[in-house]
Design an enzyme around this catalytic site. Structure first.
Site, PDB file in Angstrom:
ATOM      1  N   THR A 136      66.212  65.366  32.606  1.00  0.00           N
ATOM      2  CA  THR A 136      65.733  64.034  33.021  1.00  0.00           C
ATOM      3  C   THR A 136      64.586  63.657  32.076  1.00  0.00           C
ATOM      4  OG1 THR A 136      64.413  65.084  34.749  1.00  0.00           O
ATOM      5  CG2 THR A 136      66.493  64.078  35.413  1.00  0.00           C
ATOM      6  N   LYS A 154      66.333  72.776  33.699  1.00  0.00           N
ATOM      7  CA  LYS A 154      65.706  71.489  33.425  1.00  0.00           C
ATOM      8  C   LYS A 154      64.408  71.444  34.222  1.00  0.00           C
ATOM      9  CE  LYS A 154      65.268  68.303  35.860  1.00  0.00           C
ATOM     10  NZ  LYS A 154      65.085  67.032  36.570  1.00  0.00           N
ATOM     11  N   THR A 178      64.010  67.254  39.808  1.00  0.00           N
ATOM     12  CA  THR A 178      63.853  68.646  40.213  1.00  0.00           C
ATOM     13  C   THR A 178      63.681  69.609  39.052  1.00  0.00           C
ATOM     14  OG1 THR A 178      66.213  68.776  40.103  1.00  0.00           O
ATOM     15  CG2 THR A 178      65.265  68.324  42.237  1.00  0.00           C
ATOM     16  N   GLU A 222      54.847  67.886  31.302  1.00  0.00           N
ATOM     17  CA  GLU A 222      54.549  66.512  30.882  1.00  0.00           C
ATOM     18  C   GLU A 222      53.210  66.431  30.151  1.00  0.00           C
ATOM     19  OE1 GLU A 222      57.239  64.521  34.341  1.00  0.00           O
ATOM     20  OE2 GLU A 222      55.132  64.902  34.696  1.00  0.00           O
ATOM     21  N   ASN A 269      52.977  59.907  34.381  1.00  0.00           N
ATOM     22  CA  ASN A 269      53.128  59.872  35.830  1.00  0.00           C
ATOM     23  C   ASN A 269      52.551  58.634  36.484  1.00  0.00           C
ATOM     24  OD1 ASN A 269      54.581  62.293  36.647  1.00  0.00           O
ATOM     25  ND2 ASN A 269      52.975  63.287  35.466  1.00  0.00           N
ATOM     26  N   SER A 316      57.052  51.822  37.657  1.00  0.00           N
ATOM     27  CA  SER A 316      56.815  50.381  37.532  1.00  0.00           C
ATOM     28  C   SER A 316      57.752  49.753  36.508  1.00  0.00           C
ATOM     29  CB  SER A 316      55.364  50.132  37.156  1.00  0.00           C
ATOM     30  OG  SER A 316      55.001  50.953  36.064  1.00  0.00           O
TER      31      SER A 316
END
Lengths: 411, 411
Positions: free
Chosen positions: A158, A184, A195, A283, A406, A411
């Protein structure tokens, strides 16, 4: 979302062998977006055994509940993974969706629905229409192939910036067996609770209870020893499938069988490799941090302290700033609530001991410690001096990019 | 470090009355920097009683240990606060420093060292030379004044972007008494573990054990119900001093005395006000978030869940992004480990219920929820539907500025 690959990404990928008895295909079901692969179908030969470890969340997703319920049977014929929708917090509808999806997959493969395992990743709270799988899984079942493994690894990504694979070949009672795993996760968490998923396959002939005990033991020091930011998904899923197709390998039905030891070690290596790849794709991550705590009153106590350090925003931002700020390590030890004696504490960055016996190490050079902090891989050792307990956990730094990824996602 | 005042700063300050029996002065001791006020001396009249609540860190600073040891005496004559050095993780030297500092202060004031209370804030691991206080405290003792309170509030600031004061006047058995409090802290944590410090003064005549029981009770729902990032300082200190100089007030020696109720309520209000000001000055904060959990199996369980939400980086970055991302609230409830039933869960932002009975609220409008998220003050209500337990905690959002402040500080 990240468009550039993590600086911590692997520079080469291993050659992934075929796992006898495992075939796969990807497909487009248009679950959230059109024109994008969002479904993975993995078929396994008859007699495949299965084990699994799932999120400890008190609010697990519908697919997690489905897998947990069917694990008792110990048999698997297929795995279906979709992205775009996590089917989490979807109430009664979510439960109906997993049943219908399993029925569609069972028909496509030719097995019972209870032999189908499911995982979903993507937005939560949105109903997932199982009709999306109609036709799609039938079609995928006609295109099944046993390679290349990078395809299923890519299909389950993802916000990951690179696919994650690992493999090992090991002797099992006189014959070679292979282990291939994919994962992942952009570090335990991902936007909207996509997930952390990992699936590992082997052609070894191992009974389900033995698989489960090996997997449960290995997860403590691999996938349960990594953190990006302490947030736990509702969908975390790790499953291990064994087809038993390896020729000449010994069938293992007892977890205490000495022939199993090399396999257990190799499995642990694959899981550790995959779990480290997840952290390195955390991230916004630019640093891979290994935190070892020794001398605690127990291993469990050491792990609580190590995770307190690994989850501290203050420690993680200091690492992002390449600052050997050992005072923040003291803070994180202190807040863990586990036995610690300030006056026995020693802290080492890389091979530079910065604190000893509850005070700054007199021999400590700020320049040498700063040099350690400029590396991509930062080892931190905390010695408590109380007992024999120890633990190691892995995390990444906390950067402005993490906040951007994050804070801007939905948005 | 922040140079601009938090957008959440108060727009006006209350008029702070004189507390009979309390005088103060600030001074320059050159502890870390030259030409900057870094010491506060607060003198209290004879007979002043004292209570305190301190960090739960297993690695507390030397001044925290000193205060805890002397609290048993129940008497205070002076408070010395310095910035620039936290005297934490300084080993045996740290203990010697607090003894010598207390002796210097006791001589300047004319009391016993055991009646001196100390707090230090600043870098840790650096020895603090007590000789810095010689002469300085004597000098300060000649300049003591009973106003204005904004001066001591400013003197204890470190990375705070505004001084924090609160006050109340209340009846105690037929006569008015005053309460004046000050606090510092850029949200529980601050670079290099500068401390969250708060000192509250009253002219009420209240025995030390009664003060202590009131303070301990009030702290649970005020200073122990705020978090910026879950990191706990080694130096957190909250102290309450009562001079007993209020004319005509009833002397309270029993915590169950009904005359105490209005005072206890007013004290709670002052502590809540100060604690909210600390959150609103949280590093990089742009949103003040109030999280209420109801329907838990107990109040304690509700607080664990509320803090799990308040400390989640995923929830905090979503709030920074003005995103009504209720899926992350579900995640944080799930990871808390406390009893929760997904199918009974309801979540409300402001007055917009976004989820009910374990699924999205059908009546929920994304636009209405987004409007709530654009406000500076974000109320979040989580209803578990299991029991009568409830709790409220306060936090702020997690922004790129937080990472910048904490990643760039020491370099």
């Amino acid at each position: 979302m990240s468009t550039t690959v993590s600086p911590l990404a692997p520079t080469t990928y291993p050659e992934m062998p075929v796992v006898e008895g495992v075939r796969f295909a990807t497909a487009e079901a248009g679950i959230k977006y059109k024109g994008r692969t969002d479904v993975l179908l993995l078929e396994m030969s008859e007699g495949t055994t299965v084990a699994g470890v799932f999120t400890k969340s008190k609010c697990p997703s519908a697919p997690v509940e489905w897998c947990q319920a069917n694990l008792a049977g110990g048999k698997a014929r297929a795995l279906v993974v979709n992205s775009g929708n996590a089917n989490a917090f979807t109430g009664m509808k979510g439960r109906a969706t997993v049943s219908v999806t399993a029925e569609i997959a069972a028909k496509a493969i030719g097995c019972r629905p209870e032999e189908i395992f499911l995982a979903s990743t993507g937005v939560i709270g949105e109903p997932l229409d199982p009709k999306k799988f109609e036709g799609v899984l039938d079609g995928a079942a006609t295109r099944l192939a046993d390679s290349p493994w990078i395809e299923p690894a890519k299909a389950i990504m993802t916000t990951d910036t690179y696919p994650k694979v690992a493999t090992a070949t090991v002797d099992l009672g006189g014959a070679p067996v292979v282990i291939c795993g994919i994962a992942k996760g952009a570090g335990m968490i991902a936007p909207d609770m996509a997930t952390m998923l990992s699936f590992v396959f082997t052609d070894a002939p191992i009974a389900a209870p033995v698989l489960q005990s090996m997997l449960s033991a290995s997860v403590e020091t691999t996938f349960n020893a990594i953190t990006v930011d302490s947030d736990t998904s509702t969908s975390d899923t790790l499953m291990l499938f064994a087809t038993g197709k390896a020729k000449g390998a010994k069938t293992i039905t007892d977890a205490a069988d000495p022939a199993l030891a090399p396999f257990a070690a190799a499995l642990h290596g694959v899981l550790r490799d995959l779990s480290h790849q997840v952290v390195k794709d955390g991230e916004g991550a630019r640093k891979f941090v290994e935190i070892t705590v020794r001398g605690a009153v127990s291993d469990a106590s050491a792990k609580v302290i190590a995770l307190s350090i690994a989850n501290s925003p203050l420690v993680k931002t200091a690492i992002a700033g390449e600052d050997a700020n050992w005072g923040r390590i003291v803070m994180a030890v202190g807040k863990a609530g586990e036995p610690a004696d300030r006056d026995k504490l020693a802290i080492t960055f890389g091979n530079i001991r910065v604190a000893v016996e509850g005070a700054r190490d007199a021999a400590y050079s700020e320049a040498a410690a700063s040099a350690v902090m400029k590396e991509q891989h930062i080892p931190i050792l905390v010695e408590l001096g109380l007992g024999d307990g120890q633990a190691t956990v892995w995390t990444c730094d906390l950067t402005k990019e993490y906040v951007a990824i994050n804070g801007d996602y939905r948005s």
